[in-house]
Enzyme design. Structure first.
Site, short mmCIF file in Angstrom:
data_model
loop_
_atom_site.label_atom_id
_atom_site.label_comp_id
_atom_site.label_asym_id
_atom_site.label_seq_id
_atom_site.Cartn_x
_atom_site.Cartn_y
_atom_site.Cartn_z
N ASP A 407 0.75 -1.27 0.07
CA ASP A 407 -0.08 -0.04 0.10
C ASP A 407 0.77 1.19 0.02
OD1 ASP A 407 -2.79 1.51 0.52
OD2 ASP A 407 -1.52 1.87 2.28
N GLU A 460 1.18 -0.56 -5.13
CA GLU A 460 0.05 0.32 -5.31
C GLU A 460 1.02 1.98 -5.57
OE1 GLU A 460 -3.48 3.17 -3.74
OE2 GLU A 460 -1.72 2.29 -2.40
#
Length: 730
Positions: A407, A460
């Site tokens: 993330d 990401e």
């Protein structure tokens, strides 16, 4: 033998009573002296203490020194026990017998001490944390925690009335770790570390390496055995490869489906419901929003305090392992969202862990995320890098995760991420890149790649940082970041912005539609339609689409058809397969009742068929990351908002895809085709079974009429707001 030999100096007694002694093992337990052995034990609340030999025979009654809870005594030479137990009568009533924690020696082995000190231990979780073990024939739990600047660390829990004086730990100064073995403590016990910090402040901290934690709002760690490791799985290695069909179903476990009373499904219940559902829809992988323990439901797991503990919301670590076992048995991969970019500042967490900024930067310009009010790991510290990298390995080895979606990578790569001038500190060369974070990501990916080659990592990452999914240099000081895949955020943003336009205006934005193919092979991409696109007032995917109800559904079917045909692996957030009207609500179940309505059921059937077609035609996946797998047939017809392209497998077999981004059906539409023969319609998003208008095709015979640079062409019915796929059958 004179019991006064066991007395300690007043200042030492005072430091023990105040739990400020830096080396309690130097005083407590059994220690040889001239002519014998002295024994000491600190037991607040004890009335009488008798030393027993290993067979339970009394050897000596200890006496309190100066009326304090420090009980002392001495045994003459030749009769002192190497192994002993304590029989205690408590002032509040009751008696207990137990082995003295202070009779056990150092626990961590020399090689592991050295590797921990160096920050190069691949699996520090095998030593740090709480581990039920047997030492010298005695069952108990070995505790160890890294807190190099602490003045004193104790294990506290119900077993010692949360009294930090009872079980002060041994400091292994060589590596900054504190350790102790507590006899009789087993799985399920609650505990924390009471830390007298370098700043003189006492803090109660959860274990950074806890394998299990209490359910919020409680914050204690729970003693939990380390689950057995899993062997490398070659079948999963093939399923995760660049040339494999990958279609990912992204799931938030707390809101995919709930019980009738609104409660959460357990990991085992999810194994019974979610796994077969995803398999039935043809998805190849699940991606779970973070399962790490976290204190605030509304963070969805993205602000974890227990990086090694599956959330207690849904069960135990064994329950989560049962879930991943069920997924693997069904041929379904499991990818976990993983959060090494930041952590919350909750008092029981990592912040100022030992009275210093141990895990985080001291300077808020480096160590504080303004967007999320969270702290940033100090990637320049070897032990912190090791803590995080080993955690990546932990989820793969102990729970069988196929991979980790990392993330907020962009926030790690740049020191000025979401900061104004003067709010960030340049790197040593004066630049904005976070060199320490880059080094960490390379090392983490190298560790995963060399230790668990079957697993993948996905970034990401929303910027143009180069070579995210390219290998690092052999010395890890250059080259790529080492991820296997990168989320294609540019494709997602451009396509959703394009489709949000009224079709009458789309011809003016044709470049926005086809731009993604200019860079589609610069990285190994995943095409994400994730939870981020259906929260925070963005509305659902269906609600983003323009037009009346029929056009909204048709536009969404068009989006999915184009996505599944476009180069790149696929990711779809839960619920989007049946097109909810409202955006995702993490506090409730998905609106499953919508499947009772034909348009929503048709959308679900389309997603199932897209996955089926994807998996059965290598042209649609085998060369996702290679330019040889894609070729334009027609990309410049902006006036009609039409795209036609070919997806090609390594053996030359192809799928031709025709896309119409307007609501006007095109009858008698001629398009070039790469080979002569009969071309059968493989899938058409305008098929009535999906809720379409029925502008479909059967089998079409090519003609030797050159068109769009091709020697052969076919005439087809181009569906309104639709995608048609064709495969040659002879």
């Amino acid at each position: 033998m004179d019991p006064d030999l066991a007395r300690v100096a007043p200042e030492s007694l005072q430091s023990l009573l105040q739990a400020s002694h830096a080396d309690p093992f130097a005083l407590l337990g059994a220690h040889p002296v001239a002519g014998g052995m002295v024994l000491r034990t600190l037991l607040p609340g004890a009335q009488a203490v008798v030393v027993l030999d290993i067979d339970g025979r009394p050897l000596l009654e200890l006496q309190p020194q100066d009326g304090s809870p420090l009980f002392i005594g001495a045994l003459p030479g030749g009769s002192h026990p190497l192994r002993y137990r304590l029989h205690v009568r408590w002032s509040g009533g009751g008696e207990t017998r137990f082995d003295d924690a202070y009779r056990f020696g150092a626990l961590i082995e020399d090689l592991d001490v050295w590797l921990l000190a160096e920050g190069s231990h691949h699996r520090p979780y095998e030593w740090l944390g709480a581990h039920p073990v047997t030492v010298d024939g005695v069952a108990g739990t070995r505790f160890a925690v890294w807190a190099p600047n602490a003045r004193r660390v104790s294990v506290v829990g119900g077993f010692n009335a949360w009294d930090g004086r009872r079980h002060m730990m041994r400091h292994r100064r060589e590596c900054g770790v504190w350790e102790i073995f507590l006899p009789g403590i087993g799985e399920g016990e609650l505990y924390k570390y009471e830390i007298l910090g370098a700043d003189g402040v006492v803090r109660l901290k959860a274990d950074p390496f806890a394998f299990r934690a209490e359910l919020r709002p409680h914050t204690a760690s729970v003693v939990q055995r380390l689950l057995p490791g899993l062997a490398i799985d070659e079948a999963r290695r093939r399923a995760n490869a660049l040339d494999a069909p990958i279609s990912i179903y992204e799931v938030h476990l707390g809101s995919w489906q709930r019980k009738e009373d609104g409660g959460w499904l357990s990991y085992r219940e999810l194994a019974e419901r979610l796994v077969p559902y995803a398999v039935g829809l043809g998805f190849t992988h699940l991606e779970l929003l973070p399962v790490h323990e976290h204190p605030f439901d509304g963070s969805w797991g993205y602000q974890p305090t227990g990086l090694y503990a599956p959330s207690a919301r849904f069960g135990t670590p064994e329950d989560f392992r049962a879930f991943t076992d069920a997924a693997r048995a069904a041929g379904l991969g499991v990818i976990l969202d993983w959060v090494p970019a930041h952590f919350p500042s909750d008092a029981h967490g990592l912040a100022e862990f030992d009275g210093t900024h141990l895990y985080e930067h001291a300077d808020p310009r480096e160590g504080f995320h303004q967007d999320w009010n969270t702290l940033i790991y100090n990637y320049g510290r070897a032990e912190v890098r090791n803590y995080l990298a080993s955690n990546a390995l932990y989820w793969i080895e102990r729970f069988g995760a196929d991979g980790l979606r990392v993330d907020a990578v962009a926030s790690m790569l740049y020191r000025d991420y979401s900061r104004r001038e003067g709010e960030w500190v340049p790197n040593r060369f004066g630049g904005r890149e976070n060199l320490e974070a880059i080094d960490f990501l390379r090392r983490m990916n190298h560790l995963v790649g060399t230790q668990r080659p079957e697993a993948i990592t996905l970034a990401e990452e929303s910027t143009a940082f180069p070579a995210v999914s390219r290998p690092p240099s052999p010395d890890l000081q250059g080259g790529g970041l080492g991820f296997h895949y990168k989320w294609n955020m540019g494709w997602m943003n451009d396509l959703l912005a394009y489709l949000a336009r009224d079709p009458v205006h789309r011809k003016h934005h044709h470049d926005q539609l086809r731009f993604s193919l200019a860079y589609a092979f610069s990285e190994n991409f995943v095409l994400p339609l994730s939870h981020d696109e259906v929260v925070h007032g963005k509305g659902s995917l269906l609600a983003k689409m323009p037009g009346d109800v029929w056009q909204k559904f048709a536009n969404l079917r068009l989006l999915y058809g184009y996505m599944w045909a476009h180069p790149g692996k696929k990711l779809l957030f839960m619920g989007c397969e049946f097109a909810p009207w409202s955006e995702w609500n993490a506090d409730a179940s998905l609106p499953w009742e919508l499947l009772g309505h034909a348009p929503h059921a048709g959308m679900q059937r389309l997603v199932r068929d897209l996955n089926r077609v994807l998996r059965s035609h290598p042209a649609l996946y085998e060369q996702d990351t290679a330019s040889e797998g894609f070729r334009w047939i027609s990309h410049d017809d902006a006036a009609h908002s039409v795209l036609v392209f070919e997806r090609r497998a390594r053996d030359g077999r192809s799928v031709v895809v025709a896309c119409n981004f307007t609501p006007v059906a095109r009858e008698g539409w001629r398009t070039g085709i790469p080979a002569a023969g009969t071309w059968r319609e493989l899938l058409n998003t305008d098929d009535p079974v999906y809720g379409g208008s029925g502008v479909t095709n059967g089998a079409l015979r090519s003609e030797a009429l050159p068109w769009q640079g091709e020697a052969q062409s076919i005439v087809l019915r181009l569906p309104p707001l639709g995608v048609a796929m064709f495969v040659r059958v002879d």
